[in-house]
Structures are given as structure tokens and as C-alpha cells.
Design an enzyme around this catalytic site. Structure first.
Site, PDB file in Angstrom:
ATOM      1  N   LYS A 112      14.826  16.861  -9.751  1.00 54.10           N
ATOM      2  CA  LYS A 112      14.307  15.976 -10.810  1.00 54.10           C
ATOM      3  C   LYS A 112      12.937  15.432 -10.357  1.00 54.10           C
ATOM      4  CE  LYS A 112      19.029  15.288 -12.192  1.00 54.10           C
ATOM      5  NZ  LYS A 112      20.063  14.429 -12.751  1.00 54.10           N
ATOM      6  N   HIS A 165      17.804  20.723 -19.985  1.00 51.29           N
ATOM      7  CA  HIS A 165      18.557  19.717 -19.227  1.00 51.29           C
ATOM      8  C   HIS A 165      18.781  18.502 -20.135  1.00 51.29           C
ATOM      9  CE1 HIS A 165      19.623  16.707 -16.268  1.00 51.29           C
ATOM     10  NE2 HIS A 165      19.928  17.716 -15.456  1.00 51.29           N
ATOM     11  N   GLU A 186      18.516  15.476 -19.644  1.00 47.26           N
ATOM     12  CA  GLU A 186      17.464  14.449 -19.547  1.00 47.26           C
ATOM     13  C   GLU A 186      16.253  14.832 -20.394  1.00 47.26           C
ATOM     14  OE1 GLU A 186      17.358  14.406 -15.287  1.00 47.26           O
ATOM     15  OE2 GLU A 186      19.366  13.522 -15.276  1.00 47.26           O
ATOM     16  N   GLU A 245      26.934  20.652 -17.836  1.00 50.20           N
ATOM     17  CA  GLU A 245      26.767  19.334 -17.228  1.00 50.20           C
ATOM     18  C   GLU A 245      27.199  18.245 -18.212  1.00 50.20           C
ATOM     19  OE1 GLU A 245      23.523  19.615 -13.879  1.00 50.20           O
ATOM     20  OE2 GLU A 245      22.618  19.025 -15.764  1.00 50.20           O
TER      21      GLU A 245
HETATM   22  O1  LIG Z   1      21.769  16.552 -13.674  1.00 55.10           O
HETATM   23  C1  LIG Z   1      22.233  17.060 -12.670  1.00 55.10           C
HETATM   24  C2  LIG Z   1      21.692  18.314 -12.128  1.00 55.10           C
HETATM   25  O2  LIG Z   1      20.852  18.931 -13.042  1.00 55.10           O
HETATM   26  C3  LIG Z   1      23.342  16.422 -11.935  1.00 55.10           C
HETATM   27  O3  LIG Z   1      22.848  15.323 -11.255  1.00 55.10           O
HETATM   28  P1  LIG Z   1      23.780  14.603 -10.172  1.00 55.10           P
HETATM   29  O4  LIG Z   1      24.274  15.681  -9.244  1.00 55.10           O
HETATM   30  O5  LIG Z   1      22.896  13.608  -9.505  1.00 55.10           O
HETATM   31  O6  LIG Z   1      24.910  13.992 -10.948  1.00 55.10           O
END
Ligand SMILES: O=C(CO)COP(=O)(O)O
Length: 252
Positions: A11, A95, A97, A167
């Protein structure tokens, strides 16, 4: 048998020296083998040096996003042509986000997935439900919609090469992991939807990752599931030692 694919999604973290140090440690350890692949999904400014550092190694470098156009008046964006030219091999698409904060939609996810294949990049296409959707029993329908839209009009050969990352949004960065059986159930569902879009043979070849608070303590149980072929990892991929442990877990 499908390979296990462990991808670390940094990220918006690290500065260049930290990124290089991390990759140096991973390359030195070389935790991959014929059964497991390691991918580092790095911020754009680190891609050139990290590609250079991983030349002639088994570690692959991915971008975390890209535009679908080859070039043009899109200030601040990065194109698939640019990524391919740098030696990047994979790109994360859709993703949660990006869907939440940057207006990514199923339609742009599909355009970007096609653009990735047009430029010989392997897309890691992300899908996942919110907590509200899970509690309303809408998970399976929502995931089916995202998969159908995201992979729309791909050829069977392209579908075979696509990596799908499941996810659940409520499990990202929260420390809450879906139980391994719940995660597997959704990954099985994804495979069934892909089978409807293509064929059983194709669906059986698609690598489906789980993501959401994956860490060395829970990765074995997740990877032991029938339809979980790897992990897309955020927080636990920031330290080389824990990323190496996660990749090593893929060998078992
Ligand atoms: O969004 C993620 C990977 O793309 C997952 O994040 P985390 O492993 O920090 O929960």
C-alpha cells in the site's frame, strides 16, 4: 496442481531505502520454489529500482494500480505500457481501497484487466464484500457480480492466467480474518462462477488468493483449504522476515 502465489501489498508505505532493504533480504533468502511464487506490490516510485534488484531472481514486482489507457491526458496516472516497459510483471486491479477512495468501479476494473492482458501484465483482480453485505447474506451475489463484471469478455486463456484475490473488506487491516472455511467457501464460489464464464478445466487453473489480516500465525490454515491458492497480504508483508515466512508457508 495450482501454484501458491504470495503477494505482499505494501500500500502507501515505506521510503526507497526501506523498500530496497526489504527486497535485498527476500532475494537473499530466496524463499520460493517450483510450488510457490512471491510478488511484491510496490508504490510506483520504487518500481524501477526493485525490478532491477530482482532481475535474475524468482521475486516478481507488481504495481498496485494503473490506468487502462496506453497514454494520454490523464495527469497523475500510470499506463500499462509504462509498467510493461519497466519490467513489472503483475498489477493489482480493483483493490477495495481503490474502489472506496478512488472511484474504481466494476467497469474500470474490467477495462484495466483487458489492458493488463493487452500488455502482457498479469492482473490480480480483487473482489470482496462489506460487513453489511455479509450480515445481509449478500456475499455470494455480490462476489458473483464483481467476478462476472471484472472478467467480462476475457478469453479462456486470459481467464486461466488471471489471479483473483478474495478480500472481505471487513477483514482488511482489522485483525479480523474470515475463518478458513468461510474464506474457502467464497473462493469455491468464485471458482464456480468462473466455471460458468469459461469451463471447468479453465476454472481449475485459476489462482485464487485470500486477503485480509493474513499473517504467519494463520497462513497455514488458510493455505490448507481446497480453493485458497495463496494470499494477498498488507500489514504482515511490511517486514521482510514475516513476508519470507508467508512465502515459505506456500511450500508445504
Ligand atoms: O488489503 C489487503 C491486501 O491487499 C489486506 O491487508 P491486511 O493484510 O493488512 O489486512
Amino acid at each position: 496442481m495450482r501454484k501458491k502465489v504470495i503477494a505482499g501489498n505494501w500500500k502507501m508505505n515505506k521510503v526507497l531505502a526501506e523498500a530496497e532493504q526489504f527486497v535485498q533480504e527476500v532475494v537473499k533468502t530466496d524463499p520460493t520454489d517450483q510450488d510457490v511464487e512471491a510478488i511484491v506490490c510496490a508504490p510506483f516510485p520504487f518500481l524501477v529500482p526493485l525490478v532491477e534488484q530482482t532481475k535474475n531472481t524468482s521475486v516478481k514486482i507488481a504495481a498496485q494500480n494503473m490506468h487502462f489507457a496506453e497514454n494520454g491526458a490523464f495527469t497523475g496516472e500510470v499506463s500499462p505500457v509504462m509498467l510493461k516497459d519497466l519490467g513489472v510483471t503483475h498489477v493489482v486491479i480493483g483493490h477495495s481501497e481503490r474502489r472506496e477512495h478512488f472511484a474504481e468501479t466494476d467497469e474500470t476494473v474490467n477495462k484495466k484487466t483487458h489492458a493488463a492482458f493487452d500488455h502482457e501484465l498479469t492482473p490480480i483482480v480483487c473482489v470482496g464484500e462489506t460487513l453489511d453485505q455479509r450480515e445481509a447474506n449478500e456475499t455470494m451475489n455480490h462476489i458473483e457480480k464483481q467476478i462476472r463484471a471484472g472478467l467480462k469478455d476475457l478469453t479462456e486463456e486470459q481467464i486461466t492466467k488471471t489471479i483473483v484475490a478474495y478480500e472481505p473488506i471487513w477483514a482488511i487491516g482489522t485483525g479480523k480474518t474470515a475463518s478458513s472455511s468461510d474464506a474457502n467457501e467464497v473462493c469455491q464460489h468464485i471458482r464456480t462462477v468462473i466455471e460458468k464464464l469459461s469451463s471447468k478445466e479453465t476454472a481449475n487453473q485459476v489462482v485464487i488468493q485470500y486477503g485480509g489480516s493474513v499473517k504467519p500465525a494463520n497462513v497455514d490454515e488458510l493455505l490448507a483449504q481446497s480453493d485458497i491458492d495463496g494470499a494477498l497480504v498488507g500489514g504482515a508483508s511490511l517486514e521482510a522476515e514475516s513476508f519470507i515466512q508467508l512465502v515459505e508457508a506456500g511450500k508445504k
